[in-house]
Design a protein around this motif. Structure first.
Motif, PDB file in Angstrom:
ATOM      1  N   UNK A  58       0.824  -1.201   0.000  1.00 45.36           N
ATOM      2  CA  UNK A  58       0.000   0.000   0.000  1.00 45.36           C
ATOM      3  C   UNK A  58       0.861   1.254   0.000  1.00 45.36           C
ATOM      4  N   UNK A  59       1.883   1.289   0.828  1.00 50.50           N
ATOM      5  CA  UNK A  59       2.754   2.460   0.898  1.00 50.50           C
ATOM      6  C   UNK A  59       3.438   2.724  -0.442  1.00 50.50           C
ATOM      7  N   UNK A  60       3.764   1.670  -1.171  1.00 47.31           N
ATOM      8  CA  UNK A  60       4.456   1.818  -2.455  1.00 47.31           C
ATOM      9  C   UNK A  60       3.539   2.329  -3.563  1.00 47.31           C
ATOM     10  N   UNK A  61       2.253   2.010  -3.502  1.00 48.69           N
ATOM     11  CA  UNK A  61       1.340   2.350  -4.610  1.00 48.69           C
ATOM     12  C   UNK A  61       1.233   3.851  -4.868  1.00 48.69           C
ATOM     13  N   UNK A  62       0.955   4.698  -3.871  1.00 49.75           N
ATOM     14  CA  UNK A  62       0.889   6.135  -4.166  1.00 49.75           C
ATOM     15  C   UNK A  62       2.233   6.702  -4.626  1.00 49.75           C
ATOM     16  N   UNK A  63       3.323   6.176  -4.057  1.00 45.70           N
ATOM     17  CA  UNK A  63       4.645   6.660  -4.462  1.00 45.70           C
ATOM     18  C   UNK A  63       4.931   6.322  -5.923  1.00 45.70           C
ATOM     19  N   UNK A  64       4.583   5.110  -6.333  1.00 47.01           N
ATOM     20  CA  UNK A  64       4.833   4.679  -7.709  1.00 47.01           C
ATOM     21  C   UNK A  64       3.921   5.384  -8.703  1.00 47.01           C
ATOM     22  N   UNK A  65       2.813   5.917  -8.225  1.00 44.11           N
ATOM     23  CA  UNK A  65       1.822   6.580  -9.078  1.00 44.11           C
ATOM     24  C   UNK A  65       1.621   8.021  -8.645  1.00 44.11           C
ATOM     25  N   UNK A  66       2.691   8.656  -8.151  1.00 42.79           N
ATOM     26  CA  UNK A  66       2.591   9.974  -7.542  1.00 42.79           C
ATOM     27  C   UNK A  66       2.009  11.030  -8.481  1.00 42.79           C
ATOM     28  N   UNK A  67       2.400  11.020  -9.753  1.00 42.90           N
ATOM     29  CA  UNK A  67       1.866  12.006 -10.694  1.00 42.90           C
ATOM     30  C   UNK A  67       0.350  11.883 -10.798  1.00 42.90           C
ATOM     31  N   UNK A  68      -0.145  10.663 -10.822  1.00 42.43           N
ATOM     32  CA  UNK A  68      -1.587  10.439 -10.921  1.00 42.43           C
ATOM     33  C   UNK A  68      -2.298  10.875  -9.645  1.00 42.43           C
ATOM     34  N   UNK A  69      -1.696  10.613  -8.499  1.00 40.57           N
ATOM     35  CA  UNK A  69      -2.273  11.057  -7.223  1.00 40.57           C
ATOM     36  C   UNK A  69      -2.343  12.583  -7.195  1.00 40.57           C
TER      37      UNK A  69
END
Length: 114
Positions: A58-69
């Motif tokens: 879970x912690x990795x998902x927003x980081x890996x998709x930061x532009x989209x977030x």
């Protein structure tokens, strides 16, 4: 013990669904232009669902998709009704990690770090 295993499995499934939302969403600033009301929507703080099995993914998902977030945050900020709803619930836009639509058309807003 069995009840806690069942609860843990349910939380794991919820987190996996939120991770999929983060990974597959494609937001732009006007994504919520057609949203004039968020009545019936609900916010969920996913931090309480995390387990030792799901926390790292879970912690990795927003980081890996930061532009989209970040694009999700811009889309929320561009919609007065959505922004006001979050503010009324004491939720900062920066804590929103994913948004999904439920079967009835309302929004499910997933937050972390709030």
């Amino acid at each position: 013990m069995a009840a806690s295993l069942i609860a843990s499995a349910a939380f794991n499934e919820r987190i996996e669904a939120v991770i999929r939302l983060i990974e597959t969403s494609d937001w732009e600033q006007g994504s919520f232009d057609g949203t004039t009301s968020v009545d019936g929507s609900a916010a969920f703080d996913v931090d309480g669902w995390l387990t030792s099995d799901t926390a790292a993914d879970f912690d990795a998902a927003p980081q890996a998709n930061w532009d989209e977030v970040q694009e999700l945050h811009a889309a929320i900020d561009a919609n007065g009704a959505f922004s006001a709803w979050l503010e009324g619930g004491g939720i900062e836009t920066g804590n929103v990690v994913a948004v999904g639509e439920t079967a009835d058309g309302s929004l499910a807003v997933f937050t972390s770090g709030s």
